[in-house]
Motif scaffolding. Structure first.
Motif, PDB file in Angstrom:
ATOM      1  N   VAL A  99      -2.131  -8.049   8.414  1.00 43.68           N
ATOM      2  CA  VAL A  99      -0.965  -8.644   7.752  1.00 43.68           C
ATOM      3  C   VAL A  99      -1.126 -10.160   7.688  1.00 43.68           C
ATOM      4  O   VAL A  99      -0.879 -10.779   6.650  1.00 43.68           O
ATOM      5  N   PHE A 100      -1.545 -10.760   8.789  1.00 40.52           N
ATOM      6  CA  PHE A 100      -1.750 -12.209   8.803  1.00 40.52           C
ATOM      7  C   PHE A 100      -2.819 -12.609   7.799  1.00 40.52           C
ATOM      8  O   PHE A 100      -2.641 -13.543   7.024  1.00 40.52           O
ATOM      9  N   LEU A 101      -3.927 -11.912   7.812  1.00 48.33           N
ATOM     10  CA  LEU A 101      -5.016 -12.257   6.920  1.00 48.33           C
ATOM     11  C   LEU A 101      -4.636 -12.084   5.451  1.00 48.33           C
ATOM     12  O   LEU A 101      -4.937 -12.934   4.618  1.00 48.33           O
ATOM     13  N   GLU A 102      -3.970 -11.001   5.146  1.00 50.75           N
ATOM     14  CA  GLU A 102      -3.593 -10.724   3.759  1.00 50.75           C
ATOM     15  C   GLU A 102      -2.662 -11.794   3.200  1.00 50.75           C
ATOM     16  O   GLU A 102      -2.848 -12.287   2.094  1.00 50.75           O
ATOM     17  N   HIS A 103      -1.653 -12.175   3.964  1.00 53.69           N
ATOM     18  CA  HIS A 103      -0.657 -13.105   3.456  1.00 53.69           C
ATOM     19  C   HIS A 103      -1.085 -14.562   3.567  1.00 53.69           C
ATOM     20  O   HIS A 103      -0.823 -15.350   2.653  1.00 53.69           O
ATOM     21  N   LEU A 104      -1.720 -14.936   4.637  1.00 53.81           N
ATOM     22  CA  LEU A 104      -2.078 -16.346   4.817  1.00 53.81           C
ATOM     23  C   LEU A 104      -3.241 -16.779   3.939  1.00 53.81           C
ATOM     24  O   LEU A 104      -3.314 -17.932   3.537  1.00 53.81           O
ATOM     25  N   CYS A 105      -4.131 -15.879   3.622  1.00 55.43           N
ATOM     26  CA  CYS A 105      -5.259 -16.235   2.761  1.00 55.43           C
ATOM     27  C   CYS A 105      -4.814 -16.534   1.336  1.00 55.43           C
ATOM     28  O   CYS A 105      -5.444 -17.314   0.635  1.00 55.43           O
ATOM     29  N   LYS A 106      -3.725 -15.915   0.913  1.00 53.47           N
ATOM     30  CA  LYS A 106      -3.230 -16.092  -0.450  1.00 53.47           C
ATOM     31  C   LYS A 106      -2.177 -17.195  -0.559  1.00 53.47           C
ATOM     32  O   LYS A 106      -1.822 -17.605  -1.657  1.00 53.47           O
ATOM     33  N   ALA A 107      -1.674 -17.670   0.559  1.00 55.76           N
ATOM     34  CA  ALA A 107      -0.533 -18.583   0.551  1.00 55.76           C
ATOM     35  C   ALA A 107      -0.958 -20.033   0.320  1.00 55.76           C
ATOM     36  O   ALA A 107      -1.971 -20.484   0.843  1.00 55.76           O
ATOM     37  N   ASN A 108      -0.129 -20.749  -0.444  1.00 52.92           N
ATOM     38  CA  ASN A 108      -0.339 -22.187  -0.582  1.00 52.92           C
ATOM     39  C   ASN A 108       0.491 -22.897   0.491  1.00 52.92           C
ATOM     40  O   ASN A 108       1.167 -22.251   1.285  1.00 52.92           O
ATOM     41  N   SER A 109       0.466 -24.204   0.512  1.00 49.54           N
ATOM     42  CA  SER A 109       1.145 -24.972   1.572  1.00 49.54           C
ATOM     43  C   SER A 109       2.651 -24.739   1.587  1.00 49.54           C
ATOM     44  O   SER A 109       3.261 -24.631   2.655  1.00 49.54           O
ATOM     45  N   ASP A 110       3.254 -24.670   0.398  1.00 47.63           N
ATOM     46  CA  ASP A 110       4.701 -24.446   0.334  1.00 47.63           C
ATOM     47  C   ASP A 110       5.072 -23.067   0.872  1.00 47.63           C
ATOM     48  O   ASP A 110       6.088 -22.908   1.560  1.00 47.63           O
ATOM     49  N   THR A 111       4.252 -22.076   0.576  1.00 56.87           N
ATOM     50  CA  THR A 111       4.522 -20.719   1.052  1.00 56.87           C
ATOM     51  C   THR A 111       4.372 -20.640   2.563  1.00 56.87           C
ATOM     52  O   THR A 111       5.169 -19.979   3.235  1.00 56.87           O
ATOM     53  N   VAL A 112       3.378 -21.313   3.113  1.00 55.11           N
ATOM     54  CA  VAL A 112       3.189 -21.327   4.567  1.00 55.11           C
ATOM     55  C   VAL A 112       4.392 -21.976   5.244  1.00 55.11           C
ATOM     56  O   VAL A 112       4.902 -21.464   6.247  1.00 55.11           O
ATOM     57  N   ALA A 113       4.884 -23.070   4.690  1.00 54.16           N
ATOM     58  CA  ALA A 113       6.061 -23.733   5.248  1.00 54.16           C
ATOM     59  C   ALA A 113       7.275 -22.803   5.189  1.00 54.16           C
ATOM     60  O   ALA A 113       8.053 -22.723   6.145  1.00 54.16           O
ATOM     61  N   ALA A 114       7.417 -22.074   4.089  1.00 48.51           N
ATOM     62  CA  ALA A 114       8.531 -21.132   3.956  1.00 48.51           C
ATOM     63  C   ALA A 114       8.400 -19.983   4.954  1.00 48.51           C
ATOM     64  O   ALA A 114       9.401 -19.510   5.498  1.00 48.51           O
TER      65      ALA A 114
ATOM     66  N   PHE B  32      -7.554 -19.072  16.233  1.00 48.84           N
ATOM     67  CA  PHE B  32      -7.976 -20.373  15.734  1.00 48.84           C
ATOM     68  C   PHE B  32      -7.752 -20.470  14.228  1.00 48.84           C
ATOM     69  O   PHE B  32      -7.214 -21.459  13.721  1.00 48.84           O
ATOM     70  N   ALA B  33      -8.147 -19.437  13.484  1.00 45.42           N
ATOM     71  CA  ALA B  33      -8.013 -19.441  12.036  1.00 45.42           C
ATOM     72  C   ALA B  33      -6.552 -19.425  11.598  1.00 45.42           C
ATOM     73  O   ALA B  33      -6.168 -20.141  10.677  1.00 45.42           O
ATOM     74  N   VAL B  34      -5.731 -18.618  12.250  1.00 47.73           N
ATOM     75  CA  VAL B  34      -4.317 -18.526  11.880  1.00 47.73           C
ATOM     76  C   VAL B  34      -3.607 -19.843  12.191  1.00 47.73           C
ATOM     77  O   VAL B  34      -2.832 -20.347  11.373  1.00 47.73           O
ATOM     78  N   LEU B  35      -3.880 -20.428  13.343  1.00 44.33           N
ATOM     79  CA  LEU B  35      -3.257 -21.710  13.676  1.00 44.33           C
ATOM     80  C   LEU B  35      -3.713 -22.813  12.735  1.00 44.33           C
ATOM     81  O   LEU B  35      -2.935 -23.688  12.359  1.00 44.33           O
ATOM     82  N   ALA B  36      -4.970 -22.768  12.318  1.00 44.85           N
ATOM     83  CA  ALA B  36      -5.475 -23.753  11.366  1.00 44.85           C
ATOM     84  C   ALA B  36      -4.742 -23.638  10.036  1.00 44.85           C
ATOM     85  O   ALA B  36      -4.483 -24.645   9.370  1.00 44.85           O
ATOM     86  N   ARG B  37      -4.392 -22.433   9.653  1.00 42.24           N
ATOM     87  CA  ARG B  37      -3.700 -22.214   8.379  1.00 42.24           C
ATOM     88  C   ARG B  37      -2.219 -22.541   8.468  1.00 42.24           C
ATOM     89  O   ARG B  37      -1.623 -23.021   7.506  1.00 42.24           O
ATOM     90  N   LEU B  38      -1.609 -22.317   9.614  1.00 40.58           N
ATOM     91  CA  LEU B  38      -0.164 -22.518   9.753  1.00 40.58           C
ATOM     92  C   LEU B  38       0.219 -23.982   9.979  1.00 40.58           C
ATOM     93  O   LEU B  38       1.312 -24.388   9.617  1.00 40.58           O
ATOM     94  N   ARG B  39      -0.661 -24.743  10.580  1.00 38.82           N
ATOM     95  CA  ARG B  39      -0.332 -26.121  10.905  1.00 38.82           C
ATOM     96  C   ARG B  39      -0.826 -27.058   9.817  1.00 38.82           C
ATOM     97  O   ARG B  39      -1.818 -26.785   9.147  1.00 38.82           O
ATOM     98  N   PRO B  40      -0.159 -28.192   9.634  1.00 36.32           N
ATOM     99  CA  PRO B  40      -0.675 -29.190   8.692  1.00 36.32           C
ATOM    100  C   PRO B  40      -2.082 -29.634   9.113  1.00 36.32           C
ATOM    101  O   PRO B  40      -2.403 -29.688  10.308  1.00 36.32           O
ATOM    102  N   ARG B  41      -2.908 -29.915   8.148  1.00 36.43           N
ATOM    103  CA  ARG B  41      -4.327 -30.193   8.396  1.00 36.43           C
ATOM    104  C   ARG B  41      -4.557 -31.249   9.475  1.00 36.43           C
ATOM    105  O   ARG B  41      -5.307 -31.039  10.419  1.00 36.43           O
TER     106      ARG B  41
END
Length: 66
Positions: A8-23, A51-60
């Motif tokens: 679930v994490f991989l499917e949604h976070l790989c497709k999400a842009n920054s605004d979607t991640v914030a939402a 590591f990968a999920v935290l990298a995607r969820l947090r600002p660069r």
């Protein structure tokens, strides 16, 4: 053992842009009575996936500074 569904994490976070991640972060907090998605990821995951999920969820730059 109890864990989480990584797909679930991989499917949604790989497709999400920054605004979607914030939402997603805001929505998770409102649905889970104030719990933080970042803290829950750290608690439930480990290794490269965490590591990968935290990298995607947090600002660069916040992620790189940590």
């Amino acid at each position: 053992m109890v864990g989480c569904d990584e797909d679930v994490f991989l499917e949604h976070l790989c497709k999400a842009n920054s605004d979607t991640v914030a939402a997603l972060l805001v929505a998770y907090t409102s649905v889970t009575d104030g719990r933080c998605l970042l803290k829950d990821v750290k608690k439930k995951m480990g290794g490269d996936l965490e590591f990968a999920v935290l990298a995607r969820l947090r600002p660069r730059y916040e992620f790189l500074a940590d």
